[in-house]
Design an enzyme around this catalytic site. Structure first.
Site, short mmCIF file in Angstrom:
data_model
loop_
_atom_site.label_atom_id
_atom_site.label_comp_id
_atom_site.label_asym_id
_atom_site.label_seq_id
_atom_site.Cartn_x
_atom_site.Cartn_y
_atom_site.Cartn_z
CE LYS A 66 -4.08 1.83 2.48
NZ LYS A 66 -4.97 1.65 3.66
CB SER A 141 -8.30 3.45 2.63
OG SER A 141 -7.41 2.86 3.56
CB SER A 165 -8.40 0.72 5.54
OG SER A 165 -9.06 1.96 5.56
#
Lengths: 472, 487, 98
Positions: A66, A141, A165
């Protein structure tokens, strides 16, 4: 053993000389170059196979990371214009661990800007699409990490989970995701959103590899002030390679919060499917109990007060002086106007969270909102702990609603509450939480979430292996 | 001149220079003389993703100070973030401590006693906080006012600071300075700070004249500047009042070049620091055992030492004060006294006036290396036994400072031994006989006696006791005068 | 007009923009006003919660480190690769408003 971890198998084959060490990474890069143009998985992607592979537990294993995790020499943007060209000269502890073990980071994945969002749509680099149906959001997310796994580019990805997330995109794309106990994985180098809740966690296409990656990344870090030593020894690594332990089901106690299942926004098929799976588990020996905790519907509101406040503080450092993009002319401005212009590069979701946080912490509102939220957090944590102390897990659907359309305008707070409430419990309390896929209903993935007491990842991951065997 | 009461409170920032590393990271706390931005890491630069970890020794030093200042100590160390935007502050918040909002200063409600013109005073300490130092801004034009941009060196960023906040208990610059000097010597005794290092103590002064608003003058770097700043600010406020202009509550800067306080154009009411507990730093309990251990390590403090030296060595309170104002000097004095039975006051006078005079204040820290205590004691012991005169003792001291030994100096100069009594009497008689002109002068003008004393010193190679010589000559001149009159 | 709508006025928006040091366009100001009313309305759900006095600010124990370099970390000016440097100093905005 019916289902073996793909990473675990690759490492085994590698040891036996049964595979080309570069094969896995090459395949991943090839898949990435095919899938990324369609799904917008990566913000920064590597195109070359590394010259040399490091020998370790993840030698030659491709992994997607990420883009809020700092990687030395590799652009790290947090999906924000303000860090559009930021190439850090230091690495997150977790990145050092991955590199030490020979993993190959093939790219930095798309995400909601600064991890603020539930749909992956607040990224300054455009949204990631759901590999299952490109009209849908993959959830956020950690949208790019989920899509990278779900689309078959990689079997392992790192996400971060401050308020669901990792788990929401895992649920919406049909993969495994673990939000570890607070302090189990080093946060050093994870760009802060809300420090008291942020955790990095593994995402995977299967339960064994999820456990395997977690066994590697969970360790004490002297650079992280909230890092802890975990109590598992080799247990997690053993779970990764062992047969699923079906005996577990006879000892399993599940508690199901009634208020969440009765949420006005919860979709009927989701609830029906959930109870079907619960009754299957019950037949295998699991004890199931419904519990009632009305405060759980207010978990998101408590979460937002805390998260906005911490975010407003954490994101103060982005001013364009030491790093980051700048749009203001240095010599034309004093420091206040210089900062005000540079910081207008934040996207809207980030701006409003920062300003709401500033409001909550400002004179006259601290007691009313912030202090109250900290007290509510204590109540919620205590209540959940009292439910878990007999060895139970809390079980909920992975998501109470189906994946939302990619162009969904997230103004329906009741719908957001349905997404947030089951997931944020774990973040407020620091508990580990696992989302496992349980198949699909008319093409839409279904899933379950289990929340355990702190440091119960061994139990959660064992359960993941069993569930994987039973339901997929 | 108006005579309203002046009310002054202080916020003193002391760098814990004895630490090896910064407050929250590995970087060296000794940033001085390093090229700009080389003593930095992701943590003290506030780079994204970096996290602070608290230096244990910094907490210990703060607790030592808390005990020395008679403070109430918190049962846990907790941290807050103070938010304000400024280019030298890498995270745009400072990790510090705060009273309230679920966190607390490391200690509160203490006091420090100090002397002004021999009178004992007491200043209350409101609280002490541990916090991180910001970086340092320099201006390419040399002035904050005219520079189009700033230049920032983050080498200092993250160095451990102790903020000491007093109650508004001072009413004159003189009190402020006496207090600060006492505070400095306490902190030096505790070995938490070395004030020879530039910028290791910075003071914010809150000044108001009775009935007026409080004005804060920020960041004054030295004790002499503090006096100038207070005098300037009081005069400024008085002149405003005389003109009937309201004194606004504000923050001003001390401009060292212009010797004036300058407004910063930020109204204090606009500030809202939005303190809240730092979510990265869970509180750490201060165990009673740990605190007791620290209390046991507590060295004797200046005031206690001062009284003991008076009692034990018979020092005057003045010399005891001077000796104890510097820990190294006090230790040196006591070490010297181990080897000699000389009267303490005499020894102290020679050490303070002569020895320190020759080596200089800034070299006191090396005093024992420059003149070993045994060497100094040797000289004092010869003086006590009457083997040398006070004059020779005084003249030997600079030789000791340049590295020679007492006996070596005295032997090579032929200074060893003292002439007195009958022997001295005969020499005085001879000198007076040989210098009739001078004797005649002395009969008319008593000041001319000095010439005769000098002659005696010359003849005796300074071994004559000056006091005895003087008395002998005065006596003999007196006798001559009587004879002259009776003739 | 609700209490929230009265609270959220031009002055508050100006203040939040200033406290956060984020410049807002006219459209953004209007949008923020509306959304603050909406979000505060949502968050106000917690005002009726029955809570005790205990506050949770942290989920783990505090820790202190020794006063010595206990870990390895990247150091030095290279870390400031994106800053504007002048003779090794970071060039920043002026700090006097004249």
């Amino acid at each position: 053993m019916k289902k073996r971890g793909k990473v675990v198998s690759f490492i085994e084959d590698l040891k036996n000389g049964a595979t080309d060490p570069y094969a896995y990474v090459e395949r991943a890069l090839e898949e990435a170059s095919r899938k990324d143009p369609v799904l917008n998985i990566f913000i920064t992607m590597k195109s070359e196979v590394p010259d040399k592979l490091v020998n370790g537990k993840l030698a030659g294993v491709p992994i997607a990371v990420k883009d809020n995790i700092v990687t030395k020499g590799l652009r790290t943007t947090c999906a924000s214009r303000i860090l559009e060209n930021f190439v850090p000269q230091y690495s997150a502890t977790i990145v050092k661990i991955l590199e030490r073990e020979g993993a190959v980071i093939i790219g930095k994945t798309n995400m909601d800007e600064f991890a603020m969002g539930a749909l992956g749509t607040t990224s300054a680099f455009g949204p990631t699409l759901n590999p299952i149906n490109t009209k849908l959001s993959p959830g956020g997310s950690s949208s790019g990490s989920a899509a990278a796994v779900a689309s078959g580019v990689v079997d392992l990805a790192l996400g971060s989970d401050t308020g669901g997330s990792i788990r929401l995109p895992a649920a919406w794309t049909g993969i495994f995701g673990l939000k570890p106990t607070y302090g189990a994985v080093s946060r050093f180098g994870l760009i802060s959103y809300a420090d008291s809740m942020d955790q990095i966690g593994p995402m995977s296409s299967n339960a064994s590899d999820l456990a395997y990656l977690f066994s590697i990344i969970s360790s004490f870090d002297p650079l992280d002030p909230t890092s802890s030593h975990n109590p598992w020894g080799n247990r997690i690594e053993e779970i990764a390679s062992k047969e699923p332990d079906f005996d577990l089901l006879r000892k399993l106690k599940l508690k199901i919060p009634r208020e969440l299942l009765n949420h006005p926004q919860a979709e009927e098929y989701v609830i029906e499917e959930f109870w079907r799976k619960i009754s299957t588990l019950e037949k295998e020996g699991a004890q199931v109990e419904e519990i009632s905790e009305p405060i759980l519907l207010k978990v998101p509101q408590v979460y937002y007060v805390i998260a906005f406040s911490e975010a407003s503080s954490n994101l103060a450092r982005f001013d364009g002086v030491r790093y980051g993009s700048r749009i203001a002319e240095l010599e034309d401005n004093d420091w206040d106007s210089y900062y005000m212009m540079n910081r207008s590069l934040f996207g809207w979701e980030v701006k409003r969270r920062i300003m709401l946080g500033a409001f909550i912490l400002s004179k006259g509102y601290y007691e009313m909102y912030y202090s109250l939220a900290l007290k509510a957090r204590a109540v919620i944590k205590r209540k959940i702990e009292s439910h878990l102390k007999d060895g139970s897990l809390i079980a909920t659907p992975g998501s109470l609603i189906s994946p939302l359309p990619i162009n969904y305008d997230a103004t329906d707070l009741s719908k957001l509450n349905a997404i947030d409430a089951p997931l944020m419990i774990a973040n407020l309390g620091g508990f580990p939480a696992l989302t496992v896929p349980t198949g699909s209903v008319s093409g839409t993935p279904t899933s379950m979430q289990f929340v355990g007491p702190s440091w119960s990842e061994d139990k959660l991951l064992s359960l993941a292996k069993v569930m994987e065997e039973m339901f997929t | 001149m108006s005579s309203e009461k002046i009310i002054i409170g202080l916020e003193i920032h002391v760098q814990l220079t004895s630490l090896k590393t910064k407050l929250f990271c590995n970087c060296s706390s000794n940033y001085r003389d390093m090229p700009p931005n080389t003593n930095v890491c992701p943590i003290c630069l506030g780079l994204p993703g970096s996290l602070p970890v608290v230096n244990k020794e910094a907490v210990k030093k703060a607790l030592l100070v808390a005990l020395a200042l008679n403070m109430k100590i918190s049962n846990r160390v907790s941290w807050a973030r103070k938010h304000y935007f400024y280019p030298d502050l890498p995270k745009n918040y400072q990790i510090t401590q705060y009273e309230g909002k679920g966190v607390a200063s490391i200690a509160r409600e203490g006091y420090l006693e100090y002397y002004v013109d021999g009178n004992l005073k007491k200043a209350r300490i409101r609280r002490i906080n541990l916090e991180e130092d910001p970086g340092k801004i320099i201006y390419h034009t040399g002035s904050m006012l005219t520079s189009k941009y700033s230049l920032i060196d983050y080498n200092r960023s993250g160095v451990a600071l102790l903020e000491i906040v007093t109650e508004p208990d001072f009413s004159s610059p003189k009190e402020v300075i006496a207090f600060l000097q006492e505070l400095r010597s306490v902190l030096e005794y505790l070995e938490v700070a070395d004030f020879n290092l530039e910028g290791s103590m910075r003071v914010d002064v809150n000044i108001s004249i009775e009935g007026g608003s409080r004005v804060e003058v920020k960041n004054i770097g030295s004790i002499s500047e503090i006096e100038a700043a207070i005098l300037y600010e009081v005069a400024r406020q008085r002149s405003l009042r005389e003109k009937g202009i309201k004194i606004e509550m504000e923050t001003r800067h001390w401009d060292q070049e212009r010797k004036a306080t300058v407004g910063t154009r930020t109204k204090e009411t606009e500030e809202d620091y939005r303190y809240f507990p730092d979510p990265n730093l869970p509180p750490v309990e201060i165990e009673m055992d740990y605190l007791e251990g620290i209390a046991k390590e507590m060295p004797e403090l200046p005031n206690a030492k001062r009284e003991r030296l008076i009692k034990e060595y018979g020092l005057s309170s003045y010399l005891s004060y001077v000796i104890t104002s510097n820990k190294k000097l006090a230790e040196y004095f006591e070490e010297v006294m181990k080897y000699t039975k000389i009267d303490g006051e005499k020894a102290a006078a020679l050490i303070v006036n002569d020895l320190v005079g020759w080596i200089g204040q800034e070299r006191i820290k090396d005093i024992g290396k420059l003149v070993p205590p045994a060497e100094m004691a040797n000289l004092l012991e010869l003086l006590r036994k009457g083997d040398i005169s006070i004059k020779i003792a005084k003249e030997t001291i600079p030789e000791l400072v340049s590295g020679r030994k007492t006996t070596e100096v005295l032997l090579s100069r032929g200074w060893l031994g003292r002439i007195s009594g009958k022997e001295l009497d005969e020499i005085v008689e001879r000198v007076m006989r040989e210098n009739e002109k001078a004797v005649e002068d002395a009969l008319r003008n008593p000041k001319a006696i000095q010439f005769l004393i000098g002659k005696v010193m010359e003849v005796t190679n300074k071994k004559a006791d000056p006091k005895e010589t003087y008395e002998l000559i005065v006596k003999k001149i007196g006798e001559l005068q009587k004879r002259t009159w009776s003739n | 007009m609700s209490t929230k709508e009265r609270l959220v006025n031009e002055e508050l928006i100006e203040r939040l923009s200033w406290l956060s040091r984020i410049k807002l366009s006219v459209e953004e100001r209007e949008r923020l006003s509306k959304e603050i009313v909406m979000i505060l309305g949502y968050i106000d759900d917690i005002l009726s919660l029955d809570v005790g006095n205990e506050e949770i600010t942290h989920l783990s124990e505090g820790r202190l480190r020794e006063d010595s370099p206990i870990y390895e970390i990247e150091m030095g000016r290279e870390l400031l690769g994106q800053a504007i440097l002048e003779e090794g100093y970071v060039k920043g905005p002026k700090v006097f408003k004249g």
